[in-house]
Design a protein around this motif. Structure first.
Motif, short mmCIF file in Angstrom:
data_model
loop_
_atom_site.label_atom_id
_atom_site.label_comp_id
_atom_site.label_asym_id
_atom_site.label_seq_id
_atom_site.Cartn_x
_atom_site.Cartn_y
_atom_site.Cartn_z
N GLY A 184 0.89 -1.26 0.13
CA GLY A 184 0.01 0.04 0.11
C GLY A 184 0.91 1.25 -0.10
O GLY A 184 0.57 2.12 -0.69
N ALA A 185 1.96 1.19 0.71
CA ALA A 185 2.78 2.26 0.85
C ALA A 185 3.58 2.62 -0.46
O ALA A 185 3.55 3.63 -1.18
CB ALA A 185 3.75 2.40 2.04
N ALA A 186 4.11 1.41 -1.02
CA ALA A 186 4.69 1.67 -2.44
C ALA A 186 3.67 2.17 -3.50
O ALA A 186 4.05 3.09 -4.40
CB ALA A 186 5.32 0.14 -2.72
N ILE A 187 2.35 1.84 -3.58
CA ILE A 187 1.45 2.31 -4.42
C ILE A 187 1.12 3.66 -4.22
O ILE A 187 1.14 4.36 -5.05
CB ILE A 187 -0.13 1.40 -4.30
CG1 ILE A 187 0.44 -0.14 -4.72
CG2 ILE A 187 -0.97 2.07 -4.91
CD1 ILE A 187 -0.59 -0.99 -4.39
N ALA A 188 1.02 4.12 -2.80
CA ALA A 188 0.74 5.78 -2.62
C ALA A 188 1.74 6.24 -3.06
O ALA A 188 1.62 7.57 -3.65
CB ALA A 188 0.44 5.68 -1.08
N LEU A 189 3.10 6.06 -3.03
CA LEU A 189 4.25 6.86 -3.26
C LEU A 189 4.43 6.89 -4.88
O LEU A 189 4.81 7.93 -5.31
CB LEU A 189 5.69 6.16 -2.59
CG LEU A 189 5.73 6.47 -1.12
CD1 LEU A 189 6.91 5.27 -0.56
CD2 LEU A 189 5.98 7.67 -0.76
N GLY A 246 9.75 -10.70 -5.37
CA GLY A 246 9.33 -9.52 -6.02
C GLY A 246 9.47 -8.37 -4.96
O GLY A 246 9.53 -8.27 -3.75
N LYS A 247 9.57 -7.21 -5.51
CA LYS A 247 9.87 -5.87 -4.81
C LYS A 247 8.48 -5.10 -4.82
O LYS A 247 7.69 -5.22 -5.90
CB LYS A 247 10.75 -5.02 -5.37
CG LYS A 247 12.11 -5.79 -5.21
CD LYS A 247 13.27 -4.77 -5.79
CE LYS A 247 14.53 -5.39 -6.01
NZ LYS A 247 15.16 -6.13 -4.40
N PRO A 248 8.03 -4.39 -3.69
CA PRO A 248 6.71 -3.76 -3.75
C PRO A 248 6.54 -2.81 -5.01
O PRO A 248 5.45 -2.59 -5.66
CB PRO A 248 6.73 -2.91 -2.44
CG PRO A 248 7.37 -3.83 -1.71
CD PRO A 248 8.59 -4.30 -2.41
N ASN A 249 7.44 -1.97 -5.31
CA ASN A 249 7.52 -1.05 -6.61
C ASN A 249 7.25 -1.66 -8.00
O ASN A 249 6.56 -1.08 -8.79
CB ASN A 249 8.90 -0.27 -6.67
CG ASN A 249 10.05 -1.14 -7.15
OD1 ASN A 249 10.56 -1.97 -6.30
ND2 ASN A 249 10.46 -0.84 -8.22
N GLU A 250 7.51 -3.22 -7.97
CA GLU A 250 7.17 -3.94 -9.25
C GLU A 250 5.46 -4.03 -9.37
O GLU A 250 5.04 -4.02 -10.28
CB GLU A 250 7.81 -5.10 -9.21
CG GLU A 250 9.44 -5.05 -9.21
CD GLU A 250 10.25 -6.12 -9.48
OE1 GLU A 250 10.90 -6.44 -10.16
OE2 GLU A 250 10.09 -7.05 -8.54
N VAL A 251 5.02 -4.12 -8.01
CA VAL A 251 3.60 -4.18 -8.01
C VAL A 251 3.03 -2.96 -8.30
O VAL A 251 1.90 -2.60 -8.94
CB VAL A 251 3.11 -4.80 -6.76
CG1 VAL A 251 1.52 -4.91 -6.52
CG2 VAL A 251 3.67 -6.37 -6.45
N ALA A 252 3.46 -1.79 -7.59
CA ALA A 252 3.11 -0.53 -7.74
C ALA A 252 2.97 0.14 -9.29
O ALA A 252 2.40 0.90 -9.69
CB ALA A 252 3.90 0.32 -6.86
N GLY A 253 4.15 -0.60 -9.97
CA GLY A 253 4.51 -0.16 -11.19
C GLY A 253 3.09 -0.42 -12.14
O GLY A 253 2.57 0.11 -13.23
#
Length: 240
Positions: free
Chosen positions: A15-20, A207-214
């Motif tokens: 959630g934090a990665a997506i928000a950022l 996987g890394k959170p930013n890869e989902v956020a992308g």
């Protein structure tokens, strides 16, 4: 005027990665959290340092009264263009050993939480005739995982809800999709045998959170205007 993105369960992890990421994309953020106020404040500070607005919304997505008390006044003033239903918990156990409370709580957070937040938001989106809704599911909801009957049922339910809601609101230019992460570097991996897990992943890594956020970012962008009712997996190839 900047568009708004509401992300539930956004004080840490995915959630934090997506928000950022969505803040980087130019959205002001409504950041929901339940108990992790310090973490939420830290994410909010980072978002504000990026030049975006961030409003903290403390409520338990599983508690309809709590959701309405906090969210209703906000929706009277403005309507998010993006809703990311990310809030979730896991209470793992074999079903023959699982407490009914653990079964209920996992479904309440994921499915009741989806309903409690999405209903008031999508009602407002319909009037504006635009919006994006992204539901964070899981590979567990696609494949099934031993010891996660409750979690798998909840995440599979989100996929079904995504497909049906997409059909209901498509005529009003609201796109609804799901993102299905595999094993991602978050607190939910604590205590799991990482070496054993990575050996089963074709890419041989977590996987890394930013890869989902992308992927969420893509689904919220103008590059994804003809995508709705879909589930996009981000799992390193562990399930295809």
């Amino acid at each position: 005027m900047s568009k708004i993105a509401l992300i539930t369960g956004a004080s840490k992890g995915l959630g934090a990665a997506i928000a950022l990421q969505l803040a980087d994309d130019g959205y002001d953020i409504w950041l929901n959290f339940r108990t992790s106020e310090k973490s939420a404040e830290e994410i909010a500070t980072t978002i504000r340092n990026k030049g975006r607005k961030c409003t903290l919304l403390q409520f338990d997505v599983a508690d309809e009264n709590s959701v309405n008390e906090v969210l209703s006044p906000m929706l009277e003033k403005d309507v998010p263009y993006i809703l990311v239903n990310n809030a979730g918990i896991a209470r793992d156990s074999l079903i023959m050993l699982m407490d009914k409370e653990d079964w209920n709580k996992v479904l309440q957070v994921h499915l009741d939480g989806f309903f409690n937040v999405t209903k008031p938001v999508v009602t407002k989106m319909l009037r504006k005739r635009c919006g994006r809704i992204i539901n964070i599911s899981s590979t567990s909801g696609e494949t099934g995982v031993a010891g996660q009957t409750n979690y798998s049922a909840a995440k599979a339910g989100l996929i079904g809800a995504t497909r049906s809601l997409a059909m209901e609101v498509a005529k009003r230019n609201i796109l609804v999709n799901a993102v299905s992460p595999g094993f991602i570097e978050t607190d939910m991996l604590a205590g799991l045998p990482i070496d054993q897990i990575t050996s089963q992943i074709p890419l041989r890594r977590i996987g890394k959170p930013n890869e989902v956020a992308g992927v969420v970012s893509f689904l919220c962008s103008e590059k994804a205007t003809y995508i709705t009712g879909q589930t996009i997996s981000v799992n390193g190839g562990i399930y295809t």
